[in-house]
Write a protein that holds these residues in place. Sequence first.
Motif, short mmCIF file in Angstrom:
data_model
loop_
_atom_site.label_atom_id
_atom_site.label_comp_id
_atom_site.label_asym_id
_atom_site.label_seq_id
_atom_site.Cartn_x
_atom_site.Cartn_y
_atom_site.Cartn_z
N ALA A 191 0.68 -0.90 0.63
CA ALA A 191 0.25 0.30 -0.15
C ALA A 191 0.98 1.27 -0.07
O ALA A 191 0.42 2.49 -0.90
N THR A 192 2.26 1.22 0.52
CA THR A 192 2.54 2.38 0.95
C THR A 192 3.60 2.62 -0.22
O THR A 192 3.77 3.61 -0.99
N ALA A 193 3.83 1.81 -1.27
CA ALA A 193 4.72 1.36 -2.31
C ALA A 193 3.76 2.39 -3.43
O ALA A 193 4.56 3.11 -4.76
N SER A 194 2.70 2.10 -2.74
CA SER A 194 0.94 2.09 -3.79
C SER A 194 1.20 3.88 -4.34
O SER A 194 1.66 4.72 -5.10
N TRP A 195 1.20 4.15 -3.21
CA TRP A 195 0.39 5.75 -2.62
C TRP A 195 1.91 6.68 -2.76
O TRP A 195 1.71 7.36 -3.29
N MET A 196 3.38 6.07 -2.93
CA MET A 196 4.29 7.66 -2.32
C MET A 196 4.83 6.92 -4.10
O MET A 196 5.22 8.09 -4.55
N GLY A 197 4.41 5.86 -4.63
CA GLY A 197 5.56 5.75 -6.27
C GLY A 197 4.52 5.36 -7.47
O GLY A 197 4.08 6.34 -7.85
N SER A 198 3.63 4.45 -7.23
CA SER A 198 3.29 3.73 -8.03
C SER A 198 2.38 2.49 -8.13
O SER A 198 3.02 1.90 -7.25
N GLY A 199 1.18 2.28 -7.96
CA GLY A 199 0.30 1.41 -8.51
C GLY A 199 0.90 -0.03 -8.42
O GLY A 199 0.82 -1.12 -8.65
N THR A 200 1.68 0.59 -10.02
CA THR A 200 2.08 -0.72 -10.90
C THR A 200 3.31 -1.39 -10.27
O THR A 200 2.80 -2.68 -10.29
N VAL A 201 3.65 -0.26 -9.41
CA VAL A 201 5.18 -0.79 -8.21
C VAL A 201 4.77 -1.29 -7.40
O VAL A 201 4.81 -2.65 -7.60
N GLY A 202 3.29 -1.30 -7.29
CA GLY A 202 2.76 -2.17 -5.83
C GLY A 202 1.96 -3.19 -6.07
O GLY A 202 1.89 -4.64 -5.54
N ALA A 224 -3.86 -7.19 -4.09
CA ALA A 224 -3.75 -6.34 -5.82
C ALA A 224 -4.72 -5.38 -6.47
O ALA A 224 -4.41 -4.01 -6.74
N THR A 225 -6.05 -5.30 -5.60
CA THR A 225 -7.26 -4.46 -6.16
C THR A 225 -7.84 -4.20 -5.56
O THR A 225 -8.59 -2.71 -5.82
N ASN A 226 -7.17 -3.68 -4.11
CA ASN A 226 -7.57 -2.59 -3.33
C ASN A 226 -6.55 -1.75 -3.07
O ASN A 226 -6.80 -0.59 -1.90
N PHE A 227 -5.10 -2.44 -3.43
CA PHE A 227 -4.28 -1.45 -2.34
C PHE A 227 -3.19 -0.65 -3.22
O PHE A 227 -2.26 0.31 -3.13
N SER A 228 -3.50 -0.78 -4.84
CA SER A 228 -2.91 -0.52 -5.68
C SER A 228 -2.94 1.11 -6.03
O SER A 228 -3.52 1.22 -6.57
N VAL A 229 -2.87 2.30 -4.63
CA VAL A 229 -3.66 3.31 -5.13
C VAL A 229 -2.62 3.92 -6.39
O VAL A 229 -1.77 4.06 -5.84
N ALA A 230 -3.52 5.35 -6.67
CA ALA A 230 -2.80 5.83 -7.68
C ALA A 230 -1.62 6.72 -6.69
O ALA A 230 -1.45 7.04 -5.39
N SER A 231 -0.60 7.14 -7.41
CA SER A 231 0.74 7.75 -6.23
C SER A 231 -0.08 8.91 -6.49
O SER A 231 -0.52 9.74 -7.06
N ILE A 232 0.91 9.85 -5.32
CA ILE A 232 0.84 10.55 -5.05
C ILE A 232 1.18 11.99 -6.59
O ILE A 232 0.25 13.31 -6.49
N ALA A 233 2.20 11.38 -6.46
CA ALA A 233 2.97 12.14 -8.14
C ALA A 233 1.43 12.11 -9.16
O ALA A 233 1.08 13.33 -9.85
N PHE A 234 0.65 10.88 -9.33
CA PHE A 234 -0.18 11.05 -10.54
C PHE A 234 -1.99 11.55 -10.13
O PHE A 234 -1.88 12.19 -10.77
N SER A 235 -1.77 11.61 -8.90
CA SER A 235 -3.19 12.32 -8.30
C SER A 235 -2.46 13.81 -8.93
O SER A 235 -3.74 14.90 -8.98
N LEU A 236 -1.83 14.71 -7.90
CA LEU A 236 -1.13 15.79 -8.79
C LEU A 236 -1.51 15.90 -10.03
O LEU A 236 -2.35 17.00 -9.97
N LEU A 237 -1.10 15.12 -10.34
CA LEU A 237 -1.40 14.69 -12.34
C LEU A 237 -2.88 16.02 -12.37
O LEU A 237 -3.61 16.50 -13.57
#
Length: 460
Positions: A191-202, A224-237
């Motif tokens: 979850a943390t890797a997804s939030w901070m980096g990339s859902g695909t990395v998660g 995989a289907t509930n914790f692959s959150v889009a990153s902060i960077a993508f959210s800003l975009l």
Amino acid sequence: MSNSNVKTATPTSSGPIPQAHLLKFIVPSLIGVLLFLVPFQFGDTINIGMGLMAEGLQTLLGSALPAIAVVVLCLSVVVTVYAKLANPGWAKKGMLHEMFHVGPLWLAMRALGALFAVMTYFQFGPEFVTASFTGGVMLNDLAPVLLTFFFFAALLLPFLVEFGFMEFIGSMVRKPFRIIFNLPGRSAIDATASWMGSGTVGVLITAQQYEQGYYNGREASVIATNFSVASIAFSLLVTNFVEINHLFVQFYFTVVVSGLIAAVIVSRIPPLSRKSNAYYEPVGCQLSEERTDNVGLFRYSLLQATRRAAGAPGPKELARLALLNVIDIFLTLLPLVFAIGTVALILAEFTPLFTWLSYPMVPVLELLRIPEAQAAAPATLVGFADMFLPAVLATNIESELTRFVIACLSMTQLVYMSEIGALLLKSKIPIKFWELAVVFLLRTAITLPIIAFMAHTFFF
């Protein structure tokens, strides 16, 4: 990645932990945390270390990346056909055999991905394939990001997953994650890797953990289907694109709250609750979260971490596995993402399919007091094709509240076929296309009312 079977003296619950094992856990894990989990302010954007490296490579290669993507996709087809026809020694067993000895459907998908890429790059063939908002999005916008992100992710993930950090955090937060999500504590890292980096990395981490025997089929599917959150960077975009960047804090708070509530509910209902608890057959269960040593929680977690670090693969084995990961991602995942993503975008842009499917959403949006419900309805479902499409449709909507709701919803639906869905279907995680569609609809049904309530009550 499989763990090494090197025979080393592992730390025990009594006596001091060997300094060498402690350092072998701390140093690589700290590097992994800095690369994947710690956000940095860089100019006007927030990103993680691995993301900054990926963006640096994007800047360096620039306009050459689409051409590189075309070469990689064509190489995938050539190598697969050669491996199947010639059956060379290197493709007779192991990971390379799994990568290139595939069935007719997967070979066709690789060929379709390569064909779409060639047609788009050289601008020939039907416009619905080569248009800037279908094949062009995949080749010029998505492929360069995937090439650079996945390159560094495959090379650097061992720092995060092979030296005990997953074991340490997993043991520390085991109880709350079991109670709240019915998942192992180590899934907190995904979850943390997804939030901070990339859902695909998660998802990449989840797939590897499943193949190593640390998640069972149900757990891997849920994570995989509930914790692959889009990153902060993508959210800003997205917030900048739909012109609600002045509401970013409210936006991201809403995404996190609604997303966590959805994760609690969706993990406990079908189809995910009915997934098998069996582990990946070739390796079986490798996870031990039960405390058998009569020691405190922190020391137990440290013992688990240093035991894993003590048996971690050596530099040569890590380099070999990292190279195989890069080959796997570039030659087997990228063609699939390109094929599925292009088809999904064609359906979204050139057919009324999502407009038809979204008709039932109009009264729902009206019930939730969302302005411009007719215009907003397609944006509530088109995210299944690609996460960015709802934002594209939202730019034509005048109501700021409606744009806010659509942007939040697109972040919480999570399952989109142009990237996450393709990655999951390609992985060994036991989840089917129809299950991805159902999870997408469930998350939409759960998060939309929450987002609308928070928007009306707190922000508008």
